[in-house]
Design a protein around this motif. Structure first.
Motif, PDB file in Angstrom:
ATOM      1  N   TYR A   1      14.230  -1.016  -0.440  1.00 39.47           N
ATOM      2  CA  TYR A   1      15.565  -0.450  -0.221  1.00 39.47           C
ATOM      3  C   TYR A   1      15.482   0.781   0.685  1.00 39.47           C
ATOM      4  CZ  TYR A   1      20.024   1.804  -1.026  1.00 39.47           C
ATOM      5  OH  TYR A   1      21.234   2.414  -0.850  1.00 39.47           O
ATOM      6  N   ALA A   2      14.548   1.695   0.400  1.00 40.01           N
ATOM      7  CA  ALA A   2      14.411   2.924   1.179  1.00 40.01           C
ATOM      8  C   ALA A   2      14.024   2.614   2.624  1.00 40.01           C
ATOM      9  CB  ALA A   2      13.388   3.852   0.531  1.00 40.01           C
ATOM     10  N   VAL A   3      13.079   1.700   2.821  1.00 44.31           N
ATOM     11  CA  VAL A   3      12.646   1.343   4.172  1.00 44.31           C
ATOM     12  C   VAL A   3      13.793   0.679   4.931  1.00 44.31           C
ATOM     13  CG1 VAL A   3      11.095  -0.166   5.498  1.00 44.31           C
ATOM     14  CG2 VAL A   3      10.178   1.310   3.700  1.00 44.31           C
TER      15      VAL A   3
ATOM     16  N   ASP B   1       0.822  -1.207   0.000  1.00 43.46           N
ATOM     17  CA  ASP B   1       0.000   0.000   0.000  1.00 43.46           C
ATOM     18  C   ASP B   1       0.858   1.260   0.000  1.00 43.46           C
ATOM     19  OD1 ASP B   1      -2.253  -1.614   0.055  1.00 43.46           O
ATOM     20  OD2 ASP B   1      -2.495  -1.458   2.232  1.00 43.46           O
ATOM     21  N   LEU B   2       1.944   1.228   0.740  1.00 38.25           N
ATOM     22  CA  LEU B   2       2.853   2.367   0.786  1.00 38.25           C
ATOM     23  C   LEU B   2       3.509   2.598  -0.575  1.00 38.25           C
ATOM     24  CD1 LEU B   2       4.181   4.586   2.468  1.00 38.25           C
ATOM     25  CD2 LEU B   2       5.824   2.871   3.305  1.00 38.25           C
ATOM     26  N   ALA B   3       3.917   1.535  -1.228  1.00 37.76           N
ATOM     27  CA  ALA B   3       4.502   1.660  -2.570  1.00 37.76           C
ATOM     28  C   ALA B   3       3.490   2.253  -3.546  1.00 37.76           C
ATOM     29  CB  ALA B   3       4.996   0.306  -3.071  1.00 37.76           C
TER      30      ALA B   3
ATOM     31  N   ARG C   1       8.001  -1.766  -5.533  1.00 34.96           N
ATOM     32  CA  ARG C   1       8.180  -2.379  -4.217  1.00 34.96           C
ATOM     33  C   ARG C   1       9.658  -2.544  -3.900  1.00 34.96           C
ATOM     34  NH1 ARG C   1       3.455  -6.623  -5.041  1.00 34.96           N
ATOM     35  NH2 ARG C   1       5.046  -7.358  -6.441  1.00 34.96           N
ATOM     36  N   SER C   2      10.482  -2.841  -4.905  1.00 36.86           N
ATOM     37  CA  SER C   2      11.909  -3.015  -4.623  1.00 36.86           C
ATOM     38  C   SER C   2      12.554  -1.686  -4.219  1.00 36.86           C
ATOM     39  CB  SER C   2      12.635  -3.626  -5.823  1.00 36.86           C
ATOM     40  OG  SER C   2      12.556  -2.787  -6.944  1.00 36.86           O
TER      41      SER C   2
END
Length: 171
Positions: free
Chosen positions: A75-77, A61-63, A70-71
């Motif tokens: 990476y950011a998360v 959902d965040l993506a 999502r990838s």
């Protein structure tokens, strides 16, 4: 099929939009790097989580909200998690999924970064527009957003967390 080329007016508008978009994103990134030590994407992740129920969102959902892969989000998360600003948790409703949760430190960092970010957005964009132009800008981008998402658009611009004042005063 005949190509419908842009008129000179449309071409000027398109080029002005592209230049402004690229320059604005670059300026926001620079400001956030200098003042908060993070790129605009990381700030956007924190802002979205701060507006979510219980400061948590499923990664998918965040993506989708951020319009990134999502990838790239993973990476950011992972970077934000390393800094103690976000933590990943298992998703109770889907054992294969995961949830990004904003930590107390993430809230504190967001609250410190928000005033400078908002001031930059205001100085670079809204202070240069009349009230009428702000309304036109909203109308234009609402129309574009609805066209891109379809008539059943779930996310009108007023539903995008970083475009409104939240409980943490973040854009």
């Amino acid at each position: 099929m005949t190509t419908r080329w842009l008129t000179p007016e449309e071409q000027r508008a398109w080029r002005a939009y592209m230049a402004a978009t690229l320059l604005l994103e670059d300026a926001l990134d620079r400001q956030l790097q200098q003042e908060a030590g993070m790129p605009h994407l990381y700030y956007s992740i924190l802002a979205n989580l701060s507006d979510a129920a219980e400061h948590r969102l499923r990664m998918t959902d965040l993506a989708e909200r951020l319009k990134i892969t999502r990838s790239r989000l993973t990476y950011a998360v992972a970077r934000l998690e390393k800094d103690g600003l976000v933590r990943r948790e298992g998703c109770p409703s889907d054992k294969r999924g995961s949830v990004a949760a904003l930590t107390d430190e993430g809230v504190a960092v967001l609250e410190r970064a928000a005033p400078g970010h908002v001031e930059t957005v205001r100085a670079l964009l809204f202070d240069r527009l009349t009230a009428q132009q702000v309304g036109q800008l909203e109308e234009i981008f609402l129309s574009v957003t609805q066209a891109l998402q379809g008539d059943d658009a779930r996310c009108a611009p007023t539903d995008v967390p970083w475009l409104r004042r939240s409980s943490t005063s973040c854009t």
